[in-house]
Design a protein around this motif. Sequence first.
Motif, PDB file in Angstrom:
ATOM      1  N   SER A  58       5.437  -1.607   0.071  1.00  0.00           N
ATOM      2  CA  SER A  58       4.674  -0.529   0.701  1.00  0.00           C
ATOM      3  C   SER A  58       5.512   0.738   0.718  1.00  0.00           C
ATOM      4  N   VAL A  59       4.843   1.888   0.622  1.00  0.00           N
ATOM      5  CA  VAL A  59       5.533   3.180   0.634  1.00  0.00           C
ATOM      6  C   VAL A  59       4.767   4.138   1.540  1.00  0.00           C
ATOM      7  N   GLU A  74       0.829  -1.195   0.000  1.00  0.00           N
ATOM      8  CA  GLU A  74       0.000   0.000   0.000  1.00  0.00           C
ATOM      9  C   GLU A  74       0.873   1.259   0.000  1.00  0.00           C
ATOM     10  N   VAL A  75       0.450   2.270  -0.754  1.00  0.00           N
ATOM     11  CA  VAL A  75       1.102   3.581  -0.713  1.00  0.00           C
ATOM     12  C   VAL A  75       0.240   4.504   0.139  1.00  0.00           C
ATOM     13  N   VAL A  76       0.830   5.036   1.186  1.00  0.00           N
ATOM     14  CA  VAL A  76       0.126   5.935   2.105  1.00  0.00           C
ATOM     15  C   VAL A  76       0.835   7.281   2.093  1.00  0.00           C
ATOM     16  N   ALA A  77       0.057   8.346   1.889  1.00  0.00           N
ATOM     17  CA  ALA A  77       0.600   9.705   1.930  1.00  0.00           C
ATOM     18  C   ALA A  77       0.470  10.259   3.342  1.00  0.00           C
ATOM     19  N   LEU A  78       1.505  10.947   3.786  1.00  0.00           N
ATOM     20  CA  LEU A  78       1.483  11.661   5.062  1.00  0.00           C
ATOM     21  C   LEU A  78       1.659  13.137   4.747  1.00  0.00           C
ATOM     22  N   LEU A 114       9.139   1.375   2.294  1.00  0.00           N
ATOM     23  CA  LEU A 114      10.069   2.462   2.003  1.00  0.00           C
ATOM     24  C   LEU A 114       9.417   3.764   2.438  1.00  0.00           C
ATOM     25  N   MET A 115      10.083   4.498   3.332  1.00  0.00           N
ATOM     26  CA  MET A 115       9.577   5.783   3.810  1.00  0.00           C
ATOM     27  C   MET A 115      10.376   6.895   3.130  1.00  0.00           C
ATOM     28  N   LEU A 116       9.682   7.727   2.348  1.00  0.00           N
ATOM     29  CA  LEU A 116      10.316   8.796   1.589  1.00  0.00           C
ATOM     30  C   LEU A 116       9.903  10.141   2.168  1.00  0.00           C
TER      31      LEU A 116
END
Length: 250
Positions: free
Chosen positions: A194-195, A37-41, A164-166
Amino acid sequence: MPISAPERSLLEVAGLEAGYGKIAVLHGVNLRIGAGEVVALLGPNGAGKTTLLRSMSGLLPVTAGSVTFDGQDLSRASPRDAARAGLVHVIEGHRVFTQISVADNLLLAGYDLPRRERSARIEEALSYFPEIAAKRHDRGGALSGGQQQMLAVAQGLVRRPRLLMLDEPSAGLSPVLVDRVLGVVSELRAKGTSVLLVEQLIEKTLAVSDRVYALAQGRIVLEAGAKEGDLPHRLEHAYFGQDVPTALHA
C-alpha cells in the motif's frame, strides 16, 4: 456515485487531531487505506498534509482520535514502533546522510535486521533504482537531487513496508525522474504494498492512484475514486469553494 471501498482496511484513521503546541492543524481527520491500494492525499500548501503523515508515523503526537494499523493501535507509537509494524514514512526533502556511501545509507535503514536479511533487502531496494545501484559506493552527497530522492525512497523500501507514505517525492525532480519515482509506486502496488502519496502533481498522481482524499484547512474535504472524470474540477472546488468541507463517503 458511491466510492469503491477497499476490501480490507490496512490503515484506519478516525477523528485525528494534531498540531504544534497550541496551534491546532488537523481537525477530526478520517481516512482509510486498503491492503495493496495507492491513495493520493492532495491539498493546497498549508492544508496539513505533512502534519497528517507525521502524526500517523509517530513523529508528531496525536492529541485526539486514533491511528489503527492492521488492527494495532499506533496512536501513541514511536516512529520506530510504526516502522517495525510495517508503516514507513519517507519524509519530504531528500533526507539522506551525505557523508557516507549509498550502501551505508541503506545499511542504516535496516540497522535492526539480521545481517543476511539486511543484505537481501538492500539489494531488493536497489533493484527499483538502477541509477543509484551503480553508485552504491559513492557518498550520498555526490548524488544529484533526483538520485538522493531515489535513495530516500530506497531507504524506506529496505524496511519492506506494508504501507509506504511518500511526502512529495517529486519535489525538485525533472519530469523524467518524476515518472521513474511514480513508476516505482505502480510496481509496489502490483506487489501488494500500500502507498499513501502526497503530491502537488495532480494529473500524474491520479494516474497511479486508486482513490484520493483532498485536505484543506486541516479537514478532509473530498474523498473520491481517482479515475472519476470530473475530479480535477471537484478538487479545485473542494480547495477553494465556499461550501467546504464536503466529505463524500462510501
